[in-house]
Write a protein that holds these residues in place. Structure first.
Motif, PDB file in Angstrom:
ATOM      1  N   GLN A  74       0.865  -1.172   0.000  1.00  0.00           N
ATOM      2  CA  GLN A  74       0.000   0.000   0.000  1.00  0.00           C
ATOM      3  C   GLN A  74       0.908   1.230   0.000  1.00  0.00           C
ATOM      4  O   GLN A  74       1.165   1.810   1.048  1.00  0.00           O
ATOM      5  N   PRO A  75       1.405   1.625  -1.168  1.00  0.00           N
ATOM      6  CA  PRO A  75       2.301   2.780  -1.198  1.00  0.00           C
ATOM      7  C   PRO A  75       1.561   4.056  -0.825  1.00  0.00           C
ATOM      8  O   PRO A  75       0.347   4.159  -1.008  1.00  0.00           O
ATOM      9  N   ARG A  76       2.284   5.013  -0.301  1.00  0.00           N
ATOM     10  CA  ARG A  76       1.679   6.288   0.079  1.00  0.00           C
ATOM     11  C   ARG A  76       1.296   7.108  -1.148  1.00  0.00           C
ATOM     12  O   ARG A  76       0.372   7.916  -1.093  1.00  0.00           O
TER      13      ARG A  76
ATOM     14  N   VAL B  18      -2.678  12.723  -8.707  1.00  0.00           N
ATOM     15  CA  VAL B  18      -1.782  12.147  -7.705  1.00  0.00           C
ATOM     16  C   VAL B  18      -2.502  12.124  -6.364  1.00  0.00           C
ATOM     17  O   VAL B  18      -3.057  13.142  -5.932  1.00  0.00           O
ATOM     18  N   GLU B  19      -2.486  10.949  -5.734  1.00  0.00           N
ATOM     19  CA  GLU B  19      -3.029  10.796  -4.387  1.00  0.00           C
ATOM     20  C   GLU B  19      -1.889  10.477  -3.434  1.00  0.00           C
ATOM     21  O   GLU B  19      -0.989   9.715  -3.778  1.00  0.00           O
ATOM     22  N   ILE B  20      -1.952  11.061  -2.255  1.00  0.00           N
ATOM     23  CA  ILE B  20      -1.018  10.718  -1.192  1.00  0.00           C
ATOM     24  C   ILE B  20      -1.851  10.340   0.022  1.00  0.00           C
ATOM     25  O   ILE B  20      -2.736  11.103   0.432  1.00  0.00           O
ATOM     26  N   ASP B  21      -1.578   9.162   0.542  1.00  0.00           N
ATOM     27  CA  ASP B  21      -2.316   8.627   1.690  1.00  0.00           C
ATOM     28  C   ASP B  21      -3.824   8.643   1.437  1.00  0.00           C
ATOM     29  O   ASP B  21      -4.618   8.932   2.320  1.00  0.00           O
ATOM     30  N   GLY B  22      -4.219   8.362   0.181  1.00  0.00           N
ATOM     31  CA  GLY B  22      -5.629   8.258  -0.168  1.00  0.00           C
ATOM     32  C   GLY B  22      -6.327   9.572  -0.449  1.00  0.00           C
ATOM     33  O   GLY B  22      -7.522   9.592  -0.735  1.00  0.00           O
ATOM     34  N   GLU B  23      -5.605  10.675  -0.416  1.00  0.00           N
ATOM     35  CA  GLU B  23      -6.192  11.993  -0.658  1.00  0.00           C
ATOM     36  C   GLU B  23      -5.654  12.567  -1.968  1.00  0.00           C
ATOM     37  O   GLU B  23      -4.442  12.562  -2.206  1.00  0.00           O
ATOM     38  N   VAL B  24      -6.544  13.071  -2.815  1.00  0.00           N
ATOM     39  CA  VAL B  24      -6.122  13.711  -4.059  1.00  0.00           C
ATOM     40  C   VAL B  24      -5.386  14.994  -3.702  1.00  0.00           C
ATOM     41  O   VAL B  24      -5.911  15.839  -2.971  1.00  0.00           O
ATOM     42  N   VAL B  25      -4.153  15.126  -4.220  1.00  0.00           N
ATOM     43  CA  VAL B  25      -3.345  16.289  -3.850  1.00  0.00           C
ATOM     44  C   VAL B  25      -2.953  17.177  -5.026  1.00  0.00           C
ATOM     45  O   VAL B  25      -2.658  18.352  -4.829  1.00  0.00           O
ATOM     46  N   CYS B  26      -2.936  16.632  -6.254  1.00  0.00           N
ATOM     47  CA  CYS B  26      -2.580  17.490  -7.379  1.00  0.00           C
ATOM     48  C   CYS B  26      -2.853  16.806  -8.708  1.00  0.00           C
ATOM     49  O   CYS B  26      -3.142  15.612  -8.770  1.00  0.00           O
TER      50      CYS B  26
ATOM     51  N   ILE C 234       6.903  13.971 -14.267  1.00  0.00           N
ATOM     52  CA  ILE C 234       7.495  13.289 -13.117  1.00  0.00           C
ATOM     53  C   ILE C 234       7.896  14.294 -12.037  1.00  0.00           C
ATOM     54  O   ILE C 234       7.726  14.034 -10.846  1.00  0.00           O
ATOM     55  N   THR C 235       8.410  15.440 -12.459  1.00  0.00           N
ATOM     56  CA  THR C 235       8.860  16.424 -11.476  1.00  0.00           C
ATOM     57  C   THR C 235       7.714  16.886 -10.578  1.00  0.00           C
ATOM     58  O   THR C 235       7.937  17.150  -9.394  1.00  0.00           O
ATOM     59  N   ASP C 236       6.506  16.971 -11.121  1.00  0.00           N
ATOM     60  CA  ASP C 236       5.358  17.346 -10.291  1.00  0.00           C
ATOM     61  C   ASP C 236       5.115  16.309  -9.200  1.00  0.00           C
ATOM     62  O   ASP C 236       4.794  16.656  -8.064  1.00  0.00           O
ATOM     63  N   VAL C 237       5.254  15.033  -9.545  1.00  0.00           N
ATOM     64  CA  VAL C 237       5.065  13.954  -8.572  1.00  0.00           C
ATOM     65  C   VAL C 237       6.124  14.066  -7.474  1.00  0.00           C
ATOM     66  O   VAL C 237       5.811  13.980  -6.279  1.00  0.00           O
ATOM     67  N   LEU C 238       7.370  14.279  -7.862  1.00  0.00           N
ATOM     68  CA  LEU C 238       8.453  14.398  -6.881  1.00  0.00           C
ATOM     69  C   LEU C 238       8.281  15.622  -5.986  1.00  0.00           C
ATOM     70  O   LEU C 238       8.503  15.553  -4.774  1.00  0.00           O
ATOM     71  N   GLU C 239       7.856  16.731  -6.574  1.00  0.00           N
ATOM     72  CA  GLU C 239       7.680  17.954  -5.791  1.00  0.00           C
ATOM     73  C   GLU C 239       6.555  17.814  -4.768  1.00  0.00           C
ATOM     74  O   GLU C 239       6.711  18.224  -3.614  1.00  0.00           O
ATOM     75  N   VAL C 240       5.433  17.239  -5.181  1.00  0.00           N
ATOM     76  CA  VAL C 240       4.326  17.100  -4.231  1.00  0.00           C
ATOM     77  C   VAL C 240       4.678  16.081  -3.143  1.00  0.00           C
ATOM     78  O   VAL C 240       4.322  16.264  -1.983  1.00  0.00           O
ATOM     79  N   ALA C 241       5.400  15.028  -3.509  1.00  0.00           N
ATOM     80  CA  ALA C 241       5.834  14.055  -2.501  1.00  0.00           C
ATOM     81  C   ALA C 241       6.724  14.743  -1.465  1.00  0.00           C
ATOM     82  O   ALA C 241       6.549  14.552  -0.257  1.00  0.00           O
ATOM     83  N   ALA C 242       7.660  15.549  -1.936  1.00  0.00           N
ATOM     84  CA  ALA C 242       8.556  16.263  -1.021  1.00  0.00           C
ATOM     85  C   ALA C 242       7.788  17.215  -0.116  1.00  0.00           C
ATOM     86  O   ALA C 242       8.105  17.348   1.067  1.00  0.00           O
TER      87      ALA C 242
ATOM     88  N   TRP D 280       1.920   3.212 -10.007  1.00  0.00           N
ATOM     89  CA  TRP D 280       1.549   3.854 -11.259  1.00  0.00           C
ATOM     90  C   TRP D 280       0.377   3.082 -11.857  1.00  0.00           C
ATOM     91  O   TRP D 280       0.487   1.894 -12.106  1.00  0.00           O
ATOM     92  N   VAL D 281      -0.727   3.758 -12.098  1.00  0.00           N
ATOM     93  CA  VAL D 281      -1.921   3.126 -12.652  1.00  0.00           C
ATOM     94  C   VAL D 281      -2.108   3.649 -14.080  1.00  0.00           C
ATOM     95  O   VAL D 281      -2.061   4.858 -14.316  1.00  0.00           O
ATOM     96  N   GLY D 282      -2.319   2.737 -15.028  1.00  0.00           N
ATOM     97  CA  GLY D 282      -2.568   3.164 -16.401  1.00  0.00           C
ATOM     98  C   GLY D 282      -1.325   3.625 -17.134  1.00  0.00           C
ATOM     99  O   GLY D 282      -1.400   4.442 -18.045  1.00  0.00           O
TER     100      GLY D 282
END
Length: 85
Positions: A11-13, A32-40, A45-53, A70-72
């Motif tokens: 269950q990745p974050r 992008v969802e983090i901990d089950g919440e839509v965040v952006c 790829i850079t957007d994913v890394l930035e929001v994770a950070a 990664w889905v789809g």
């Protein structure tokens, strides 16, 4: 099947959903969802890394399914798939 015999499913974050298209003339994006919440809406790829950070998540390996799912498509999929594929 017993629990011991069942496969391990992480269950990745971070969950990156499939490519979506918005209004005509706008670039495709992935939710992008983090901990089950839509965040952006990520457009690269850079957007994913930035929001994770911004959530305090260090991503060392974008291919690690325990970190990112990664889905789809994979981390290189940022345009919609042609119909029929």
């Amino acid at each position: 099947m017993t629990e011991i015999a069942s496969p391990y499913i992480s269950q990745p974050r971070i969950l990156v959903l499939g490519v979506m298209t918005g209004k005509p003339g706008t670039p495709p994006f992935r939710i992008v969802e983090i901990d089950g919440e839509v965040v952006c809406q990520a457009r690269a790829i850079t957007d994913v890394l930035e929001v994770a950070a911004s959530f305090g998540i260090r991503v060392h390996d974008l291919d690690d399914p325990d970190v990112v799912r990664w889905v789809g498509g994979d981390k290189f999929t940022w345009v919609p798939r042609p119909p029929g594929r």
